[in-house]
Design an enzyme around this catalytic site. Structure first.
Site, PDB file in Angstrom:
ATOM      1  N   ASN A 290       2.754  -4.671  -1.339  1.00 37.75           N
ATOM      2  CA  ASN A 290       3.039  -3.734  -2.418  1.00 37.75           C
ATOM      3  C   ASN A 290       4.187  -4.272  -3.264  1.00 37.75           C
ATOM      4  OD1 ASN A 290       3.086  -1.459  -4.048  1.00 37.75           O
ATOM      5  ND2 ASN A 290       4.321  -0.275  -2.625  1.00 37.75           N
TER       6      ASN A 290
ATOM      7  N   ARG B 272      -1.308   4.816  -7.016  1.00 43.04           N
ATOM      8  CA  ARG B 272      -1.967   5.810  -6.175  1.00 43.04           C
ATOM      9  C   ARG B 272      -1.588   5.545  -4.720  1.00 43.04           C
ATOM     10  NH1 ARG B 272      -2.377   8.595 -10.191  1.00 43.04           N
ATOM     11  NH2 ARG B 272      -2.490  10.224  -8.659  1.00 43.04           N
TER      12      ARG B 272
ATOM     13  N   LEU C  16      -2.339   4.877  -0.957  1.00 47.76           N
ATOM     14  CA  LEU C  16      -3.418   4.219  -0.234  1.00 47.76           C
ATOM     15  C   LEU C  16      -3.317   4.519   1.250  1.00 47.76           C
ATOM     16  CD1 LEU C  16      -3.739   0.546  -1.543  1.00 47.76           C
ATOM     17  CD2 LEU C  16      -5.449   2.348  -1.666  1.00 47.76           C
TER      18      LEU C  16
ATOM     19  N   GLY D  58      -0.635  -4.171 -15.895  1.00 45.00           N
ATOM     20  CA  GLY D  58      -1.084  -5.390 -15.239  1.00 45.00           C
ATOM     21  C   GLY D  58      -0.119  -6.554 -15.288  1.00 45.00           C
TER      22      GLY D  58
ATOM     23  N   HIS E  93       6.570  -3.242  -6.026  1.00 45.85           N
ATOM     24  CA  HIS E  93       7.016  -1.975  -6.600  1.00 45.85           C
ATOM     25  C   HIS E  93       8.262  -2.227  -7.443  1.00 45.85           C
ATOM     26  CE1 HIS E  93       8.386   2.206  -6.828  1.00 45.85           C
ATOM     27  NE2 HIS E  93       7.138   2.524  -6.564  1.00 45.85           N
TER      28      HIS E  93
END
Length: 121
Positions: A107, A93, A95, A14, A109
């Site tokens: 996103n 995961r 999506l 997180g 990343h």
């Protein structure tokens, strides 16, 4: 609060969520962090949501045979919570983004895409 309502999707520690909370609390992010969704019930990042008072939901990825099924649950929750933007902050995961959320998913990343997307991507 002015700005957008945001859902943050996490799978692990997180760090992105923690940073968004800090930015919000400092006034540098004028948005409502309305929902945290995790694909992992043991995600340490859920503690950041609890501490910050952000509602959380867990959709354990192991309970879904296909990415489309998990995605459907996630985006249905986003609709129900009137989410404007979805931030994938270490969401591990795949999506399937529905048409009504096209252009509304970000996103974050930690490596170069597509070369190092991780297992299964």
């Amino acid at each position: 609060m002015s700005g957008y309502s945001i859902a943050v999707l996490i799978s692990g520690g997180g760090t992105t969520l923690k940073n968004l909370i800090a930015w919000r609390d400092s006034g540098r992010l004028e948005a409502e962090l309305r929902l945290v969704i995790s694909s992992n019930p043991a995600a340490a990042g859920l503690d950041f949501a609890r501490t910050a008072g952000i509602p959380e939901q867990v959709f354990d990825h192991r309970q879904f045979a296909k990415a489309a099924e998990l995605s459907q649950k996630i985006f249905q929750s986003c609709r129900e919570n009137q989410i404007d933007l979805v931030v994938c902050g270490g969401f591990l995961r795949r999506l399937v983004i529905p048409h009504d959320f096209a252009g509304r998913v970000i996103n974050i990343h930690p490596s170069l895409i597509p070369a190092w997307c991780g297992r299964g991507m």
